[in-house]
Design an enzyme around this catalytic site. Structure first.
Site, PDB file in Angstrom:
ATOM      1  N   GLY A  11       0.834  -1.204   0.000  1.00 44.49           N
ATOM      2  CA  GLY A  11       0.000   0.000   0.000  1.00 44.49           C
ATOM      3  C   GLY A  11       0.865   1.249   0.000  1.00 44.49           C
ATOM      4  O   GLY A  11       1.848   1.312   0.727  1.00 44.49           O
ATOM      5  N   VAL A  23      16.916   8.425  -0.184  1.00 44.86           N
ATOM      6  CA  VAL A  23      17.796   7.302  -0.558  1.00 44.86           C
ATOM      7  C   VAL A  23      18.680   7.726  -1.743  1.00 44.86           C
ATOM      8  O   VAL A  23      19.904   7.551  -1.727  1.00 44.86           O
ATOM      9  CB  VAL A  23      16.964   6.044  -0.934  1.00 44.86           C
ATOM     10  CG1 VAL A  23      17.837   4.969  -1.562  1.00 44.86           C
ATOM     11  CG2 VAL A  23      16.237   5.491   0.298  1.00 44.86           C
ATOM     12  N   ARG A  72       1.228  -5.280  -5.887  1.00 43.24           N
ATOM     13  CA  ARG A  72       1.248  -6.497  -5.079  1.00 43.24           C
ATOM     14  C   ARG A  72       1.677  -7.616  -6.023  1.00 43.24           C
ATOM     15  O   ARG A  72       1.285  -7.639  -7.190  1.00 43.24           O
ATOM     16  CB  ARG A  72      -0.123  -6.738  -4.461  1.00 43.24           C
ATOM     17  CG  ARG A  72      -0.495  -5.581  -3.516  1.00 43.24           C
ATOM     18  CD  ARG A  72      -1.357  -6.014  -2.357  1.00 43.24           C
ATOM     19  NE  ARG A  72      -1.110  -5.176  -1.177  1.00 43.24           N
ATOM     20  CZ  ARG A  72      -1.754  -4.029  -0.909  1.00 43.24           C
ATOM     21  NH1 ARG A  72      -2.678  -3.564  -1.721  1.00 43.24           N
ATOM     22  NH2 ARG A  72      -1.482  -3.354   0.182  1.00 43.24           N
ATOM     23  N   GLY A 102       5.114  -1.792   3.801  1.00 38.80           N
ATOM     24  CA  GLY A 102       4.511  -2.285   5.037  1.00 38.80           C
ATOM     25  C   GLY A 102       5.000  -3.680   5.394  1.00 38.80           C
ATOM     26  O   GLY A 102       6.014  -4.143   4.862  1.00 38.80           O
ATOM     27  N   ASP A 103       4.247  -4.357   6.237  1.00 43.63           N
ATOM     28  CA  ASP A 103       4.766  -5.634   6.744  1.00 43.63           C
ATOM     29  C   ASP A 103       4.866  -6.712   5.672  1.00 43.63           C
ATOM     30  O   ASP A 103       5.764  -7.545   5.706  1.00 43.63           O
ATOM     31  CB  ASP A 103       3.994  -6.120   7.977  1.00 43.63           C
ATOM     32  CG  ASP A 103       2.512  -6.298   7.711  1.00 43.63           C
ATOM     33  OD1 ASP A 103       2.045  -5.867   6.639  1.00 43.63           O
ATOM     34  OD2 ASP A 103       1.828  -6.879   8.575  1.00 43.63           O
ATOM     35  N   THR A 125       3.793   2.952   5.711  1.00 46.99           N
ATOM     36  CA  THR A 125       2.381   2.545   5.707  1.00 46.99           C
ATOM     37  C   THR A 125       1.597   3.495   6.599  1.00 46.99           C
ATOM     38  O   THR A 125       2.119   3.952   7.614  1.00 46.99           O
ATOM     39  CB  THR A 125       2.191   1.096   6.219  1.00 46.99           C
ATOM     40  OG1 THR A 125       0.809   0.892   6.534  1.00 46.99           O
ATOM     41  CG2 THR A 125       2.979   0.817   7.487  1.00 46.99           C
ATOM     42  N   ILE A 126       0.364   3.770   6.237  1.00 43.25           N
ATOM     43  CA  ILE A 126      -0.444   4.647   7.091  1.00 43.25           C
ATOM     44  C   ILE A 126      -0.929   3.901   8.336  1.00 43.25           C
ATOM     45  O   ILE A 126      -1.431   4.500   9.267  1.00 43.25           O
ATOM     46  CB  ILE A 126      -1.667   5.235   6.344  1.00 43.25           C
ATOM     47  CG1 ILE A 126      -2.649   4.133   5.925  1.00 43.25           C
ATOM     48  CG2 ILE A 126      -1.232   6.079   5.163  1.00 43.25           C
ATOM     49  CD1 ILE A 126      -4.039   4.658   5.582  1.00 43.25           C
ATOM     50  N   ASP A 127      -0.765   2.569   8.348  1.00 42.69           N
ATOM     51  CA  ASP A 127      -1.350   1.762   9.423  1.00 42.69           C
ATOM     52  C   ASP A 127      -0.562   1.818  10.732  1.00 42.69           C
ATOM     53  O   ASP A 127      -1.093   1.465  11.781  1.00 42.69           O
ATOM     54  CB  ASP A 127      -1.480   0.292   8.984  1.00 42.69           C
ATOM     55  CG  ASP A 127      -2.306   0.149   7.715  1.00 42.69           C
ATOM     56  OD1 ASP A 127      -3.203   0.976   7.503  1.00 42.69           O
ATOM     57  OD2 ASP A 127      -2.048  -0.793   6.931  1.00 42.69           O
ATOM     58  N   ASP A 129       1.696  -0.134  11.744  1.00 43.38           N
ATOM     59  CA  ASP A 129       1.627  -1.479  12.335  1.00 43.38           C
ATOM     60  C   ASP A 129       2.915  -2.287  12.200  1.00 43.38           C
ATOM     61  O   ASP A 129       2.885  -3.516  12.263  1.00 43.38           O
ATOM     62  CB  ASP A 129       0.461  -2.256  11.695  1.00 43.38           C
ATOM     63  CG  ASP A 129       0.639  -2.424  10.188  1.00 43.38           C
ATOM     64  OD1 ASP A 129       1.540  -1.777   9.613  1.00 43.38           O
ATOM     65  OD2 ASP A 129      -0.118  -3.191   9.585  1.00 43.38           O
ATOM     66  N   ARG A 162     -26.967  14.150  16.265  1.00 38.75           N
ATOM     67  CA  ARG A 162     -26.958  12.762  15.802  1.00 38.75           C
ATOM     68  C   ARG A 162     -25.693  12.016  16.221  1.00 38.75           C
ATOM     69  O   ARG A 162     -24.678  12.646  16.494  1.00 38.75           O
ATOM     70  CB  ARG A 162     -26.953  12.799  14.271  1.00 38.75           C
ATOM     71  CG  ARG A 162     -28.121  12.117  13.704  1.00 38.75           C
ATOM     72  CD  ARG A 162     -28.104  11.996  12.233  1.00 38.75           C
ATOM     73  NE  ARG A 162     -29.468  12.008  11.779  1.00 38.75           N
ATOM     74  CZ  ARG A 162     -29.927  12.708  10.761  1.00 38.75           C
ATOM     75  NH1 ARG A 162     -29.116  13.465  10.079  1.00 38.75           N
ATOM     76  NH2 ARG A 162     -31.185  12.644  10.419  1.00 38.75           N
ATOM     77  N   GLY A 170      -6.437   1.042   8.879  1.00 39.17           N
ATOM     78  CA  GLY A 170      -5.452   0.597   9.877  1.00 39.17           C
ATOM     79  C   GLY A 170      -5.190  -0.899   9.831  1.00 39.17           C
ATOM     80  O   GLY A 170      -4.431  -1.429  10.628  1.00 39.17           O
ATOM     81  N   ARG A 171      -5.878  -1.577   8.919  1.00 41.53           N
ATOM     82  CA  ARG A 171      -5.783  -3.050   8.846  1.00 41.53           C
ATOM     83  C   ARG A 171      -6.007  -3.656  10.231  1.00 41.53           C
ATOM     84  O   ARG A 171      -7.003  -3.361  10.858  1.00 41.53           O
ATOM     85  CB  ARG A 171      -4.444  -3.465   8.233  1.00 41.53           C
ATOM     86  CG  ARG A 171      -4.367  -3.071   6.763  1.00 41.53           C
ATOM     87  CD  ARG A 171      -3.868  -4.180   5.924  1.00 41.53           C
ATOM     88  NE  ARG A 171      -2.433  -4.293   6.002  1.00 41.53           N
ATOM     89  CZ  ARG A 171      -1.690  -4.853   5.067  1.00 41.53           C
ATOM     90  NH1 ARG A 171      -2.264  -5.341   3.983  1.00 41.53           N
ATOM     91  NH2 ARG A 171      -0.401  -4.940   5.203  1.00 41.53           N
ATOM     92  N   ARG A 243     -25.635   7.759  11.428  1.00 44.70           N
ATOM     93  CA  ARG A 243     -25.103   7.946  10.076  1.00 44.70           C
ATOM     94  C   ARG A 243     -23.692   7.368  10.063  1.00 44.70           C
ATOM     95  O   ARG A 243     -22.964   7.503  11.036  1.00 44.70           O
ATOM     96  CB  ARG A 243     -25.043   9.425   9.702  1.00 44.70           C
ATOM     97  CG  ARG A 243     -26.400  10.073   9.535  1.00 44.70           C
ATOM     98  CD  ARG A 243     -27.107   9.566   8.260  1.00 44.70           C
ATOM     99  NE  ARG A 243     -28.396  10.212   8.058  1.00 44.70           N
ATOM    100  CZ  ARG A 243     -29.537   9.830   8.620  1.00 44.70           C
ATOM    101  NH1 ARG A 243     -29.554   8.769   9.424  1.00 44.70           N
ATOM    102  NH2 ARG A 243     -30.656  10.471   8.388  1.00 44.70           N
ATOM    103  N   HIS A 249     -10.165   5.458   0.883  1.00 44.17           N
ATOM    104  CA  HIS A 249      -8.823   5.725   0.363  1.00 44.17           C
ATOM    105  C   HIS A 249      -8.360   7.169   0.455  1.00 44.17           C
ATOM    106  O   HIS A 249      -7.189   7.433   0.203  1.00 44.17           O
ATOM    107  CB  HIS A 249      -8.714   5.213  -1.076  1.00 44.17           C
ATOM    108  CG  HIS A 249      -8.505   3.735  -1.115  1.00 44.17           C
ATOM    109  ND1 HIS A 249      -9.553   2.848  -1.044  1.00 44.17           N
ATOM    110  CD2 HIS A 249      -7.374   2.994  -1.149  1.00 44.17           C
ATOM    111  CE1 HIS A 249      -9.068   1.620  -1.064  1.00 44.17           C
ATOM    112  NE2 HIS A 249      -7.763   1.677  -1.121  1.00 44.17           N
ATOM    113  N   ILE A 250      -9.255   8.091   0.806  1.00 43.48           N
ATOM    114  CA  ILE A 250      -8.728   9.461   0.973  1.00 43.48           C
ATOM    115  C   ILE A 250      -7.668   9.476   2.082  1.00 43.48           C
ATOM    116  O   ILE A 250      -6.808  10.353   2.105  1.00 43.48           O
ATOM    117  CB  ILE A 250      -9.820  10.522   1.286  1.00 43.48           C
ATOM    118  CG1 ILE A 250     -10.571  10.192   2.576  1.00 43.48           C
ATOM    119  CG2 ILE A 250     -10.773  10.721   0.137  1.00 43.48           C
ATOM    120  CD1 ILE A 250     -11.272  11.408   3.156  1.00 43.48           C
TER     121      ILE A 250
END
Ligand code: ADP
Length: 319
Positions: A11, A23, A72, A102-103, A125-127, A129, A162, A170-171, A243, A249-250
């Protein structure tokens, strides 16, 4: 080491470009040639490889996504695929590789390491993790994107009195949900690292209502369940209308924050230093604002840990 390669995989995350730039520039500064491997491990197997110059990475530090593209690649999970990758690297005279991802991407780097090829992992990764680092490239940017969304949704939640349920990415990790929930003042945060009790959630909501609070924000990490699924359970338990917003994906895109650009620059440069020192098979990270590096196989054997004190705090502050 005279020639290294760099690829981004899995990702995408905002700040990957800043890492690629670091780099390339750090290596060239040290008189090392750099080759970009396009489309992750797919491009490694097929030989989608081009030399990068100082100018190749100009004007990308502020851009989300990755100029090297990402993919992938199932074939790379096999020994044959990995051998093909190593053959390509040898063909181009590339002596070491920086893998930004990522991992899953780390697993690829680990496989190359096991086959004796020097590889350094950079966590992108944004996660958030990845074990062996407190922060990953892209997490801060995604967090700010989520906060922006929560703030906007809060305006509507308040006006219409509301309950809003917001599903965040975040998987299997709850970091993005926890940090955004805490920073966004959410009433309830559901993370995969803890079992939620509907009774508790309803109880808190009722107490808030008794105090005159008519709106609330519930953050659901995708690793727990979908926002829509939780909304169904919540409505069954409370009879209340909700709601749901699925941010989707944003959360992956956008201009990287200053923090992510700095982190990416530090990680990218350190990865080159490790390869120069003959230290393959490492994964870079940051702990207590200091750069660290771990054996990649060892790092992957560990578990990423969420900050449970922060989780406790989020509950204390949203009574
Ligand atoms: P991320 O890096 O964001 O976690 P993925 O889990 O999709 O993303 O992994 C990205 C790529 O890394 C995969 O498509 C595959 O090419 C490679 N990869 C993942 N797991 C392995 C593995 N066990 N061995 C070798 N390569 C792997």
């Amino acid at each position: 080491m005279k020639r290294i390669g760099v690829l981004t995989s899995g990702g995408d995350s905002p700040g990957m470009n800043a890492a690629v730039r670091a780099v390339v520039r750090k290596a060239i500064y040290q008189d090392i040639e750099v080759y970009g491997i396009y489309q992750g491990y797919n491009g490694l197997i097929s030989g989608n490889i081009k030399k990068l110059e100082l100018g190749s990475v100009g004007d990308i530090i502020h851009r989300g996504g990755t100029m090297l593209y990402t993919a992938r690649c199932e074939e790379f999970k096999t020994k044959e695929g990995q051998q093909k990758g190593i053959e390509q690297l040898k063909k181009y005279g590339i002596e070491g590789l920086v893998v930004i991802g990522g991992d899953g991407s780390y697993q690829g780097a680990k496989a190359l390491t096991k086959l004796g090829y020097p590889c350094v992992g950079v966590p992108g990764t944004i996660d958030n993790d990845i074990p062996g680092t407190e922060f990953t490239i892209g997490f801060d940017t995604a967090l700010n994107t989520v906060i922006d969304a929560i703030d906007k949704i809060r305006d509507t939640a308040t006006s219409h009195e509301r309950t809003f349920i917001i599903e965040v990415m975040g998987r299997n990790a709850g970091d993005l949900a926890l940090w955004s929930g805490l920073a966004g003042g959410a009433e309830t945060i559901l993370i995969p690292e803890d079992n939620y009790k509907m009774d508790d959630i309803v109880d808190r909501l009722k107490k808030g209502q008794e105090r005159g609070k008519k709106h609330s924000i519930i953050i659901v990490a995708e690793g727990v369940m979908s926002g829509n699924e939780f909304a169904k359970q919540f409505t069954e338990a409370t009879g209340m209308d909700t709601r749901v917003s699925v941010l989707g994906h944003i959360q992956r895109g956008g201009t990287p924050t200053a923090s992510d650009r700095v982190l990416a620059s530090r990680f990218g440069a350190r990865a080159v230093e490790l390869l120069m020192d003959g230290k393959g098979g490492r994964a870079v990270g940051i702990e207590k604002n200091k750069l660290v590096d771990y054996d990649i196989i060892e790092a992957l054997g560990k578990q990423h840990e969420i900050n449970l004190n922060m989780y406790k705090l989020s509950k204390e502050l949203s009574i």
